[in-house]
Design a protein around this motif. Structure first.
Motif, PDB file in Angstrom:
ATOM      1  N   GLY A  84      52.326  35.986  35.003  1.00 56.89           N
ATOM      2  CA  GLY A  84      52.314  37.262  34.571  1.00 56.89           C
ATOM      3  C   GLY A  84      51.016  38.009  34.064  1.00 56.89           C
ATOM      4  O   GLY A  84      50.530  38.983  34.395  1.00 56.89           O
ATOM      5  N   PHE A  85      50.534  37.061  33.143  1.00 51.84           N
ATOM      6  CA  PHE A  85      49.269  37.527  32.335  1.00 51.84           C
ATOM      7  C   PHE A  85      48.145  37.956  33.181  1.00 51.84           C
ATOM      8  O   PHE A  85      47.945  39.125  33.332  1.00 51.84           O
ATOM      9  N   PRO A  86      47.728  37.101  34.147  1.00 50.15           N
ATOM     10  CA  PRO A  86      46.618  37.433  35.071  1.00 50.15           C
ATOM     11  C   PRO A  86      46.951  38.574  36.070  1.00 50.15           C
ATOM     12  O   PRO A  86      46.013  39.566  36.097  1.00 50.15           O
ATOM     13  N   LEU A  87      48.122  38.839  36.541  1.00 48.02           N
ATOM     14  CA  LEU A  87      48.500  39.539  37.422  1.00 48.02           C
ATOM     15  C   LEU A  87      48.590  41.122  36.797  1.00 48.02           C
ATOM     16  O   LEU A  87      47.949  42.028  37.008  1.00 48.02           O
ATOM     17  N   ALA A  88      49.040  41.038  35.402  1.00 48.43           N
ATOM     18  CA  ALA A  88      49.020  42.298  34.677  1.00 48.43           C
ATOM     19  C   ALA A  88      47.645  42.680  34.391  1.00 48.43           C
ATOM     20  O   ALA A  88      47.115  43.792  34.648  1.00 48.43           O
ATOM     21  N   LEU A  89      46.896  41.687  34.205  1.00 47.61           N
ATOM     22  CA  LEU A  89      45.436  42.045  33.623  1.00 47.61           C
ATOM     23  C   LEU A  89      44.599  42.670  35.038  1.00 47.61           C
ATOM     24  O   LEU A  89      44.017  43.777  35.024  1.00 47.61           O
ATOM     25  N   TRP A  90      44.875  42.046  36.078  1.00 45.42           N
ATOM     26  CA  TRP A  90      44.579  42.734  37.301  1.00 45.42           C
ATOM     27  C   TRP A  90      44.865  44.090  37.731  1.00 45.42           C
ATOM     28  O   TRP A  90      43.917  44.917  37.927  1.00 45.42           O
ATOM     29  N   ILE A  91      46.347  44.193  37.682  1.00 45.74           N
ATOM     30  CA  ILE A  91      46.591  45.737  37.638  1.00 45.74           C
ATOM     31  C   ILE A  91      45.938  46.705  36.794  1.00 45.74           C
ATOM     32  O   ILE A  91      45.569  47.734  37.176  1.00 45.74           O
ATOM     33  N   ALA A  92      45.846  46.194  35.531  1.00 48.30           N
ATOM     34  CA  ALA A  92      45.423  47.120  34.301  1.00 48.30           C
ATOM     35  C   ALA A  92      44.026  47.585  34.846  1.00 48.30           C
ATOM     36  O   ALA A  92      43.536  48.560  34.303  1.00 48.30           O
TER      37      ALA A  92
END
Lengths: 372, 427
Positions: free
Chosen positions: B225-233
């Motif tokens: 989830g961390f990389p995904l959230a980072l990307w979306i943000a």
């Protein structure tokens, strides 16, 4: 003044109503809505076709509402009972649950001779059902069995013996077994050389249970456990398992209706019963309506009719000769019945007394073994 | 000092300002309370009362005293630690009690309850209840002894253990469900509580497994989830919103459908194994076992719980100004060290919120482990469900539930001690 008038009016009204009630012969059904609880799927469909639809055609003033909650019927009945609000009128349960509900005071005791139809030859209902009346609250409908099916294309030779399930050398591959001690321990002991008559003496001791578990140890790594009846047919269809236990009706539909390369292994199938209980706490009018329905739905012809839709044996002995052909497939149903002599060479009957007493204790042993 | 106590601020119409303010504040408080009343009522009825009821059920044991009042009295004097059977009056009281109990259809109910403690009592009470009236009549007409008649009727009445159970469970408040929930056992004779041998333990092992697997799932959702959230943000808001919708999309599909899809994908004759065999990575015999075990539970639940990690992470990351990173880099930090020392610490509140949410949700999960967990991937909640719906041992289910609740509270407390509960943010 007005209050007295009201009371008087109410009394007159009540009298009139009760007079009406007496007027109508007990043969005529009063308008009612019945909530009938059953298992859903193919089983409820067979009841709908064999019982509900013909009943509602004959008595259009009655509406039958289906509720597919049978697999958690007893806990729900208990919750309704504690809340003092019973909303079910008739519940379809396995015999063990019926005994349980009866013991817990959740089901009404039913006098079968008083309530149910006689056989066509005049035999009393109690004699027609015979030994299958395992609890004073229970009206049996069908005899079903838990037995094995296997993939014909994944084995080199047909499986004919129960102990083939335990033979990984001749029949390699996964097996699907129910995640509970009941049935599995009996089968394990039978294949460990215990005489069928002696099984429950052996299982009655801790050592006996350990012995059965030890036998299961020999295939433990190859077992995929199931908890819902639909899982084994699905796994057989996917080729995920080479053999698996489930209810015989599910296997029938897999083999005959879905045409999968699967065959029955009837050896040492375990018979069990399924039938009706009437919840305690329903109103007198509802009880009246339920009894009227039961008289119709459990007579000889109706029970035989159900076998047109699903391969479970009718519980009345007078129904057996009336079992005909499958309603859609047109095949003879008799050879697919668990009770057919060719299928019933070796059978066990679910031991209600034994498991009623021992289930909790043995289940603990079984769970500890599972998690090891 | 004294001048401040005598000096008082007044409002324009001459009242004490302090009192007016206080009154005003109280009225606002009342209003605020009125606004939350519906929620409060809902929480009390839907949450607090059930928990209290669960606590009551886990210790409540009125049934013996209610069903067999005379027997309970008669057994007061009897020593359950000895080897002798109770005396004739105890047997006579039992016979009387059972006749009345059977009349009210309560004998079998009691048998079911006591059968949890001692196998065989269910059938003993069912049988005895059904025939007790005849037996009592027989004793009365022959002037015989209840003791002999009952033992002749069923030999189990002649075993001290049956009577010990009655005596031990005469108390209206018992802790035995908790002993059972913690794999302990009370000896009927000595009344001592001891841990079961490790071979027989079920619940401690399940509690342990539930925690370990749940931690695994939390870690897996964090790593994914961390990389995904980072990307979306970091995306412009239009694209970011689209991706967020895709994260939420699984929520719109039934849990059962998502779980069964994993069965189709992961089973040995499933899509993934077929693919790996087809491209030659696996041999036909070497198909992976990815389901009906711990792996299956971790994979399926990670997928299901992923949004609960991504959403808090995303909303926290969204609030971190990109200029922090730029500042760190312009001051000479390596981008990796800038990320680790400047950006990452600011995301910790999001990690905390996501991790606690995923962890607490997963230790109470039950449908997914039941379907894909097989033997080694099932949780304590599956046993609770079993005791609610199959064994009907609601007392034990309640005790297991209380134990689980206590455990969650302990985790929360621990988290508060280590990270600090103020350090959680959902955005």
């Amino acid at each position: 003044m007005s209050r007295n008038l009201f009371v008087a009016l109410a009394a007159v009204l009540a009298l009139g109503l009760s007079a009406c009630k007496d007027d109508k012969a007990s043969m005529e059904a009063k308008p009612a809505e019945l909530v009938v609880v059953s298992w859903g799927g193919a089983y409820s469909a067979s009841q709908q076709s064999a019982y509900h639809t013909p009943y509602m055609e004959k008595y259009p003033q009655v509406t039958i509402v289906n509720d597919d909650s049978s697999n958690e019927a007893v806990p729900k009945l208990r919750a309704m009972n504690e809340a003092g609000n019973v909303t079910w009128d008739l519940v379809d349960v396995v015999a063990a649950d019926a005994i349980r509900a009866c013991d817990d005071g959740l089901a009404l005791e039913i006098d079968v001779d008083d309530t149910l139809a006689k056989a066509p030859d005049g035999t009393k209902a109690s004699a027609d059902f015979g030994d299958l009346l395992v609890s004073p609250c229970f009206i049996p409908q069908i005899v079903y069995s838990t037995t094995f099916g296997y993939r014909t294309d994944l084995v080199k030779e047909p499986m004919t013996d129960l102990c083939d399930i335990f033979d990984l050398a001749r029949f390699p591959g996964k097996r699907s077994l129910e995640k509970q001690p009941i049935n599995n321990l009996e089968w394990a002991l039978l294949c460990d050389g215990v005489d069928a008559d002696d099984i429950y003496n052996v299982l009655g001791t801790k050592e006996g249970v350990e012995r059965a578990l030890k036998k299961l140890d020999t295939i433990k790594s190859e077992i995929i456990w199931w908890s819902k009846g639909a899982e084994t047919p699905q796994r057989l269809a996917d080729g995920e398992v080479v053999a698996g236990s489930t209810y015989n009706g599910r296997l029938f539909s897999l083999i005959e209706e879905k045409k999968q390369p699967v065959a029955m292994l009837w050896d040492w199938q375990i018979f069990d019963l399924d039938g009706w209980i009437v919840p305690k706490g329903i109103s007198d009018e509802q009880l009246e309506a339920v009894k009227h329905y039961l008289y119709f739905a459990t007579d000889t012809q109706r029970l035989a009719d159900q076998a047109k839709y699903i391969s479970y044996g009718p519980a009345r002995s007078s129904s057996a000769p009336l079992v005909g052909k499958h309603a859609d497939l047109g095949i003879d149903m008799a050879p697919h019945m668990p009770t057919d002599p060719n299928n019933a060479k070796n059978v066990l009957l679910f031991n209600f007394d034994f498991w009623g007493d021992k289930r909790d204790e043995i289940d603990e042993q079984f769970q500890a073994w599972l998690s090891r | 000092m004294s001048s401040t106590t005598t000096f008082q601020l007044l409002t324009a119409d001459g009242r004490a300002l302090k009192a007016v303010l206080k009154k005003h504040k109280a009225r606002r408080k009342r209003k605020a309370f009125l606004l939350v009343t519906p929620l409060l009522a809902f929480v009390i009825v839907g949450f607090c009362l059930p928990i209290l009821d669960m606590l009551r059920r886990s210790t409540n044991n009125h049934i013996v005293e209610k069903t067999l009042p005379r027997t309970v009295l008669a057994l007061k004097e009897w020593d359950a630690g000895g080897t002798t059977l109770p005396n004739e009056p105890a047997f006579a009281s039992l016979a009387q009690d059972l006749v009345i109990a059977q009349h009210h259809r309560r004998a079998t109910q009691l048998g079911q309850r006591l059968n949890y403690e001692f196998s065989g009592l269910a059938s003993l009470f069912r049988r005895s209840g059904r025939h007790m009236e005849e037996l009592v009549n027989e004793v009365r007409s022959t002037r015989g002894s209840y003791k002999e008649t009952l033992i002749a009727f069923d030999a189990r009445w002649g075993e001290t253990d049956s009577w010990r159970v009655l005596k031990r469970f005469s108390d209206t408040l018992v802790a035995d469900y908790y002993w059972a929930a913690l794999d302990m056992r009370r000896d009927l004779r000595s009344n001592e509580v001891s841990l079961r041998p490790s071979k027989e333990r079920i619940y401690l092992r399940l509690f342990g497994r539930t925690v370990v697997i749940s931690l695994g799932i939390t870690l897996a959702t964090l790593l994914l989830g961390f990389p995904l959230a980072l990307w979306i943000a970091r995306l412009p808001s239009g694209q970011g919103n689209l991706l967020l919708v895709m994260v939420l999309l699984p929520f719109w599909t039934s849990l059962l459908v998502r779980t069964t899809s994993w069965i189709v994908l992961l089973q040995q004759q499933g899509v993934i194994n077929d693919l790996l065999v087809a491209v030659g990575i696996l041999s036909e015999e070497g198909r992976l076992r990815m389901i009906y075990n711990t792996t299956g539970t971790v994979i399926a639940m990670t997928h299901i719980l992923l949004p609960f990690m991504v959403l808090p992470l995303y909303s926290v990351m969204k609030t971190i100004s990109p200029s922090y990173m730029r500042a760190a880099v312009s001051l000479g930090a390596h981008p990796i060290s800038a990320f680790w020392k400047v950006y990452f610490p600011s995301t910790v509140p999001g990690i905390g919120a996501g991790a606690i949410m995923v962890f607490i949700l997963s230790i109470g999960y039950y449908i997914t482990p039941e379907l894909v967990g097989g033997r080694t991937g099932v949780f304590i909640s599956n046993r609770i469900a079993y005791h609610i719906s199959s064994s009907l041992n609601w007392g034990l289910a309640a005790a297991l539930g209380v134990a689980l609740l206590g455990f969650v509270i302990a985790i929360y407390w621990l988290y508060d001690k280590i990270v600090g509960i103020d350090n959680i943010r959902l955005g």
